[in-house]
Design an enzyme around this catalytic site. Sequence first.
Site, PDB file in Angstrom:
ATOM      1  N   ASP A  94       0.762  -0.932   0.238  1.00  0.00           N
ATOM      2  CA  ASP A  94       0.233   0.299  -0.016  1.00  0.00           C
ATOM      3  C   ASP A  94       1.043   1.223  -0.187  1.00  0.00           C
ATOM      4  O   ASP A  94       2.691   1.004   0.167  1.00  0.00           O
ATOM      5  CB  ASP A  94      -1.037  -0.498   1.307  1.00  0.00           C
ATOM      6  CG  ASP A  94      -1.392   0.845   0.735  1.00  0.00           C
ATOM      7  OD1 ASP A  94      -2.551   1.595   0.392  1.00  0.00           O
ATOM      8  OD2 ASP A  94      -1.559   1.455   2.955  1.00  0.00           O
ATOM      9  N   LYS A  95       0.127   2.703  -0.489  1.00  0.00           N
ATOM     10  CA  LYS A  95       1.072   3.581  -0.638  1.00  0.00           C
ATOM     11  C   LYS A  95       1.321   4.682   0.900  1.00  0.00           C
ATOM     12  O   LYS A  95       1.915   4.141   2.241  1.00  0.00           O
ATOM     13  CB  LYS A  95       1.263   4.251  -1.962  1.00  0.00           C
ATOM     14  CG  LYS A  95       1.845   5.178  -1.717  1.00  0.00           C
ATOM     15  CD  LYS A  95       1.787   6.739  -2.788  1.00  0.00           C
ATOM     16  CE  LYS A  95       0.483   7.573  -2.245  1.00  0.00           C
ATOM     17  NZ  LYS A  95       1.546   8.313  -1.835  1.00  0.00           N
ATOM     18  N   LYS A 484      -7.357  -4.631  -4.370  1.00  0.00           N
ATOM     19  CA  LYS A 484      -6.199  -5.042  -4.308  1.00  0.00           C
ATOM     20  C   LYS A 484      -5.836  -6.418  -4.239  1.00  0.00           C
ATOM     21  O   LYS A 484      -5.430  -7.105  -4.585  1.00  0.00           O
ATOM     22  CB  LYS A 484      -5.358  -4.477  -2.855  1.00  0.00           C
ATOM     23  CG  LYS A 484      -6.333  -2.724  -3.057  1.00  0.00           C
ATOM     24  CD  LYS A 484      -5.550  -2.760  -1.609  1.00  0.00           C
ATOM     25  CE  LYS A 484      -5.372  -0.424  -1.602  1.00  0.00           C
ATOM     26  NZ  LYS A 484      -5.240   0.316  -0.852  1.00  0.00           N
ATOM     27  N   ASP A 509      -6.430  -2.483   3.239  1.00  0.00           N
ATOM     28  CA  ASP A 509      -5.768  -3.606   3.190  1.00  0.00           C
ATOM     29  C   ASP A 509      -5.630  -5.102   3.073  1.00  0.00           C
ATOM     30  O   ASP A 509      -5.069  -5.910   2.717  1.00  0.00           O
ATOM     31  CB  ASP A 509      -4.139  -3.480   3.414  1.00  0.00           C
ATOM     32  CG  ASP A 509      -3.531  -1.249   3.196  1.00  0.00           C
ATOM     33  OD1 ASP A 509      -4.311  -1.277   1.556  1.00  0.00           O
ATOM     34  OD2 ASP A 509      -3.453  -1.154   3.834  1.00  0.00           O
TER      35      ASP A 509
END
Length: 583
Positions: A94-95, A484, A509
């Site tokens: 993830d960023k 995702k 996430d």
Amino acid sequence: EPFRDEPWYNQKTESERQRNLLLRALTDFLAFMVLFNYIIPVSMYVTVEMQKFLGSYFITWDEEMFDEDTGEGPLVNTSDLNEELGQVEYIFTDKTGTLTENNMEFKECCIEGHVYVPHAVCNGQVLPGAAGIDMIDSSPGAGAREREELFFRALCLCHTIQVKDDDDVDGPRKSPDGGKSCVYISSSPDEVALVEGVQRLGFTYLRLKDGYMEILNRENGVERFELLEILSFDSVRRRMSVIVKSVTGEIYLFCKGADSSIFPRVIEGKVDQIRARVERNAVEGLRTLCVAYKRLAPEEYDGICTLLQAAKVALQDREKKLAEAYEQIEKDLILLGATAVEDRLQEKAADTIEALQKAGIKVWVLTGDKMETAAATCYACRLFRRGTQLLELTTKRLEEQSLHDVLFELSKTVLRHSGSLTRDNFSGLSADLQDFGLIIDGAALSLVMKPREDGSGGNYRELFLEICRNCSAVLCCRMAPLQKAQIVKLIKLSKEHPITLAIGDGANDVSMILEAHVGIGVIGKEGRQAARNSDYAVPKFKHLKKMLLVHGHFYYIRISELVQYFFYKNVCFIFPQFLYQFF
């Protein structure tokens, strides 16, 4: 002697000697089975389980993976996957919050070519250790001083921030200067960073009250501006503007936005100096914004009002008409300056990604952010390098071409290069190899995942996978949490069946952490959801490097040595017995 093969302590009885030959062969065979079954290492299962369980403590005991600031250490929720840490081929990360710290900081602003750094200058007072920076007081001439104050006012007025007064319940804990401290809330942390940065440079945004914006200037006088219009930000224009009226009756339009959308609309101002500064900041991975303004005569403003009103009440194509109206209003601007804001990468995030790529692991960044922001971060953390050729599979591009054409074009580009060279040439990191970076967004991904219209059974997945395999890095932006997981699943079930690892810090996430073979949670600011659902949890992204390249590597070696040793031990044990049988 007839009974030579019977030792004196184990002589056969008469009935045994007369026994049928076939029966004798069978009993001998079973006897040897009992003797030789030791070659199958049943006890190995127990030993391996013990080794995995005790081995998992090595991560917990590692002091380098302990984070001083939060007092958190790594957590191990399962001990079954230790050796898979050493075989990971794909990492999905993830960023925001995993690669970056998730707090923005105002770094500098550049006005008319003079650079101001908030830490060096505070309320016009020069702080020690600030040599080599153009000071506010040393800025030449009264005209420049005026421009500079205009720039600060522009930043104080051109935003959509809400102010929340900080009412502390327990006792009067006021800020030291006696004024009420206030908290800024905004949909974008950038805006908060800018307003707070300007506050450190002497201009404070107080509140929006009854259509008037109030700011506190350097002389501690309150200035009031009537807010007439907000031309709100959108991702196509990549800028936003406000039209305000000062107490003296002057009407200003302040505009701030991305350099690519401001520079073409500017007619005067020190464009070259500011552009150079912006480019320099962008290379450093800072998020840059440019600020411009123009004065409006009352009759001009009336024209603008009618234009906007007409666009706002249009029944057909309202969006389009508004965009055209904005286009007409935001032109012939005067450039004031630029700002630079940093969403700091976590420490050593870039080194970690570089090390993982050198180890031949492919790193994918999956984020919900805008494409430009995400791409800038990817450059900053060295996921993309200067020489990386970026391939885009985005909604913008799919408006011009069909998905089919875009995919075929991309695969041609990629395969033309990789066809001439062997694929596993150190995972595309040798200097002569052109490496590709793919950028894809959520909307384009859902098109790729959809079954084909023409009913030909398959869809574009295979082609998409082929492109991804040949890219050294992939960035997926504007992702929904379930997408995702979809991407992880797509790679996990591809024909090589690589071992995948997902790392993230928030509840969004979790689906991807559960989908991948190994899930790692970052114990971050967004609660414990990710850490609870993961197999391993680490305090910071940088700990991933040691976890995979040291712990994972050693786990993998230990387990293989253990298994091989078991077979070796058993062979050694049985072989002499086997040789003795002939005797």
